[in-house]
Enzyme design. Structure first.
Site, PDB file in Angstrom:
ATOM      1  N   ILE A  76       0.875  -1.173   0.000  1.00  0.00           N
ATOM      2  CA  ILE A  76       0.000   0.000   0.000  1.00  0.00           C
ATOM      3  C   ILE A  76       0.909   1.219   0.000  1.00  0.00           C
ATOM      4  O   ILE A  76       1.952   1.231   0.655  1.00  0.00           O
ATOM      5  CB  ILE A  76      -0.946   0.005   1.221  1.00  0.00           C
ATOM      6  CG1 ILE A  76      -1.950   1.163   1.110  1.00  0.00           C
ATOM      7  CG2 ILE A  76      -0.200  -0.006   2.526  1.00  0.00           C
ATOM      8  CD1 ILE A  76      -3.084   1.098   2.126  1.00  0.00           C
ATOM      9  N   ALA A  77       0.524   2.213  -0.778  1.00  0.00           N
ATOM     10  CA  ALA A  77       1.304   3.448  -0.808  1.00  0.00           C
ATOM     11  C   ALA A  77       0.394   4.605  -1.176  1.00  0.00           C
ATOM     12  O   ALA A  77      -0.556   4.446  -1.937  1.00  0.00           O
ATOM     13  CB  ALA A  77       2.455   3.351  -1.813  1.00  0.00           C
ATOM     14  N   VAL A  78       0.725   5.756  -0.626  1.00  0.00           N
ATOM     15  CA  VAL A  78       0.061   7.007  -0.971  1.00  0.00           C
ATOM     16  C   VAL A  78       1.143   7.940  -1.491  1.00  0.00           C
ATOM     17  O   VAL A  78       2.228   8.043  -0.903  1.00  0.00           O
ATOM     18  CB  VAL A  78      -0.651   7.620   0.252  1.00  0.00           C
ATOM     19  CG1 VAL A  78      -1.206   9.001  -0.073  1.00  0.00           C
ATOM     20  CG2 VAL A  78      -1.774   6.693   0.727  1.00  0.00           C
ATOM     21  N   GLU A 110       2.514  -6.825   7.121  1.00  0.00           N
ATOM     22  CA  GLU A 110       3.798  -6.579   7.766  1.00  0.00           C
ATOM     23  C   GLU A 110       4.169  -5.129   7.497  1.00  0.00           C
ATOM     24  O   GLU A 110       3.881  -4.607   6.434  1.00  0.00           O
ATOM     25  CB  GLU A 110       4.921  -7.462   7.203  1.00  0.00           C
ATOM     26  CG  GLU A 110       4.826  -8.924   7.555  1.00  0.00           C
ATOM     27  CD  GLU A 110       4.097  -9.738   6.488  1.00  0.00           C
ATOM     28  OE1 GLU A 110       3.680 -10.863   6.786  1.00  0.00           O
ATOM     29  OE2 GLU A 110       3.942  -9.233   5.357  1.00  0.00           O
ATOM     30  N   ASN A 115       8.830   2.198  10.770  1.00  0.00           N
ATOM     31  CA  ASN A 115       7.819   3.016  10.095  1.00  0.00           C
ATOM     32  C   ASN A 115       6.695   3.375  11.078  1.00  0.00           C
ATOM     33  O   ASN A 115       5.576   2.869  11.000  1.00  0.00           O
ATOM     34  CB  ASN A 115       7.275   2.293   8.865  1.00  0.00           C
ATOM     35  CG  ASN A 115       6.491   3.207   7.956  1.00  0.00           C
ATOM     36  OD1 ASN A 115       6.065   4.292   8.357  1.00  0.00           O
ATOM     37  ND2 ASN A 115       6.288   2.764   6.728  1.00  0.00           N
ATOM     38  N   TYR A 122      -2.229   2.137  10.839  1.00  0.00           N
ATOM     39  CA  TYR A 122      -2.814   0.804  10.951  1.00  0.00           C
ATOM     40  C   TYR A 122      -3.492   0.609  12.312  1.00  0.00           C
ATOM     41  O   TYR A 122      -4.580   0.051  12.399  1.00  0.00           O
ATOM     42  CB  TYR A 122      -1.760  -0.284  10.731  1.00  0.00           C
ATOM     43  CG  TYR A 122      -1.142  -0.273   9.356  1.00  0.00           C
ATOM     44  CD1 TYR A 122      -1.914  -0.073   8.213  1.00  0.00           C
ATOM     45  CD2 TYR A 122       0.217  -0.461   9.191  1.00  0.00           C
ATOM     46  CE1 TYR A 122      -1.343  -0.069   6.952  1.00  0.00           C
ATOM     47  CE2 TYR A 122       0.802  -0.459   7.924  1.00  0.00           C
ATOM     48  CZ  TYR A 122       0.014  -0.261   6.815  1.00  0.00           C
ATOM     49  OH  TYR A 122       0.578  -0.253   5.565  1.00  0.00           O
TER      50      TYR A 122
END
Length: 159
Positions: A76-78, A110, A115, A122
């Site tokens: 997942i990335a923004v 994971e 981070n 999360y």
């Protein structure tokens, strides 16, 4: 989503013609990004992959894999210039909804131990740390970082 985003963002399946933009966001977001081949393999395998777009601008994406009654968030990335606007929350909510429709009972992921920002996102979303994988992520020059394993229960299809 923030009202500053106009036109309204849309969620659409990750499409090969967007791969250059996906890889660019990936490279901006991660020190050890997925390659174009990783994304092509995920699409060819039929993994769930969604993009959040605004016109021709890619705001973010996720890739997830279902195995039996569990869904594993693989990536997942923004985009850096879209962070802080609720994009990650929207992507995670979309994954939750899709997973429930697939009768999944658990979501797994994971995240790098270092981070803290992602871990906080999360946790706010309902994931809890359930374990660690020592020396899981590459760092540099042969060094490796611990992955925090997180999971979130799902309780069947939404009403």
């Amino acid at each position: 989503m923030s009202s500053t985003l106009s036109p309204a963002p849309l969620l659409i399946p990750l499409q090969p013609e967007w791969l250059d933009r996906v890889v660019a966001v990936e490279a901006a977001a991660y020190t050890h990004p997925w390659t174009p081949g990783n994304f092509r393999d995920a699409l060819a395998s039929g993994y769930q992959a969604q993009m959040l777009v605004q016109g021709d601008r890619l705001l973010g994406y996720y890739v997830a894999m279902q195995v039996l009654d569990e869904v594993h968030l693989l990536n997942i990335a923004v985009a850096p210039d879209a962070q802080g606007q609720g994009c990650a929350r929207l992507l995670l909510e979309t994954l939750d909804h899709w997973s429930r429709l697939q009768s999944a009972k658990w979501l797994w992921l994971e995240v790098r131990a270092s981070n803290a920002r992602a871990r906080a996102i999360y946790e706010r979303h309902g994931y809890r740390q359930v374990g660690e994988r020592k020396r899981y992520y590459p760092v540099h020059h042969g060094e490796r970082e611990t992955a925090i394993i997180m999971s979130m229960p799902l309780y069947g299809p939404e009403p």
